[in-house]
Enzyme design. Structure first.
Site, PDB file in Angstrom:
ATOM      1  N   GLY A  53       0.815  -1.198   0.000  1.00  0.00           N
ATOM      2  CA  GLY A  53       0.000   0.000   0.000  1.00  0.00           C
ATOM      3  C   GLY A  53       0.849   1.248   0.000  1.00  0.00           C
ATOM      4  N   HIS A  54       0.334   2.278   0.652  1.00  0.00           N
ATOM      5  CA  HIS A  54       1.015   3.572   0.716  1.00  0.00           C
ATOM      6  C   HIS A  54       2.369   3.442   1.411  1.00  0.00           C
ATOM      7  CE1 HIS A  54       1.170   7.920   0.625  1.00  0.00           C
ATOM      8  NE2 HIS A  54       1.216   8.027   1.936  1.00  0.00           N
TER       9      HIS A  54
END
Length: 289
Positions: free
Chosen positions: A266-267
């Protein structure tokens, strides 16, 4: 079997009334990699990476931006991305950093790219991890967020929703295939710093100033084209804010860039894919002047 144990030192330095906290590892005379963190975290996000790069000859320096981590600011500090870049530029002067490679993530990207365009002769290389500099990298969520305005009723409450524990945890876990790889210590520590006096106000100011970064994209892209610095891009494919299109867009202005997009990340891609990303960074650093 042998192991490399890296010593990480924790310092502060006064920069124009701001006491900047930073962590540092590696030889004092080594080439410098300046690690610039994002929201809502601080330099502690690089703890595991510093350990993983412990056998390199590089001096790793990771400051806490004003409004983050252990850095202390005066009451009248103005929280804009230009002002954060001013402090970080003066931080590099205070430490005598006249040449460095940049690692930029999230908020660290608009700060670091400001440094690069102000002092282009200093930057030897660029590592981008989920740090956006292209319109096509903005997700619908990011576009909606950057369109919020303080004078519109309800918008500030929406922004401040990101500063809650649940909002912080979401940023770590969204788009991640195996969330058991993410230490709860990460978002818990971030929530602690976000809860310090004045921090929510500072973060709200930065959130409403984020649109200023989008206006700088053409300038940063022009720097990439003209500088020819080596570029490594590593990106979590599940980032809810910055899409993989933003990673691939770097190839337009840095056609020799190495771009790696990681499914299941993810981020905060380092949280889950450090084992894959650290060797790429280590190899990239060996190619820099």
């Amino acid at each position: 079997m042998s192991a490399v144990a890296v010593e990480v030192r924790h310092h502060t330095v006064d920069v124009d009334g701001v006491r900047v906290a930073y962590r540092e590892s590696g030889p004092a005379d080594g080439p410098v990699l300046l690690l610039l963190h994002g929201f809502p975290t601080a330099s502690h996000q690089f703890t595991r990476l510093m350990d993983a790069l412990g056998d390199t000859p590089w001096r790793l320096i990771a400051p806490d931006h004003p409004g983050f981590g252990r850095t202390e600011t005066p009451d009248d500090f103005t929280y804009t991305f230009d002002r954060l870049a001013d402090t970080l530029e003066n931080f590099t002067d205070a430490l005598g950093l006249d040449r460095y490679a940049l690692y930029v993530f999230d908020f660290g990207a608009p700060i670091g790219l400001r440094l690069a365009t102000r002092r282009p002769d200093r930057v030897t290389g660029l590592i981008v991890q989920n740090g956006n500099a292209y319109e096509e990298g903005m997700s619908d969520m990011a576009r909606e967020f950057t369109a919020l305005r303080r004078d519109v009723p309800g918008n500030e409450e929406q922004v401040r929703g990101l500063f809650t524990l649940d909002g912080t945890r979401f940023q770590y876990e969204a788009g991640v295939a195996d969330t058991s790889l993410i230490s709860p210590d990460s978002w818990t520590l971030d929530a602690h710093y976000l809860g310090l006096p004045g921090r929510a106000d500072a973060q709200a100011d930065l959130a409403f100033d984020y649109a200023s970064n989008l206006r700088r994209y053409p300038e940063w892209q022009a720097w990439l084209r003209s500088s020819g610095v080596p570029v490594l891009v590593v990106w979590g494919a599940g980032d809810p804010f910055f899409t993989p299109a933003g990673a691939k867009a770097y190839l337009r202005d840095a056609p020799n860039a190495a771009v790696h997009v990681f499914d299941g990340a993810g981020h905060f891609a380092l949280e889950t894919h450090l084992a894959a990303i650290a060797p790429l960074i280590s190899t990239f650093l060996t190619t820099l002047p």
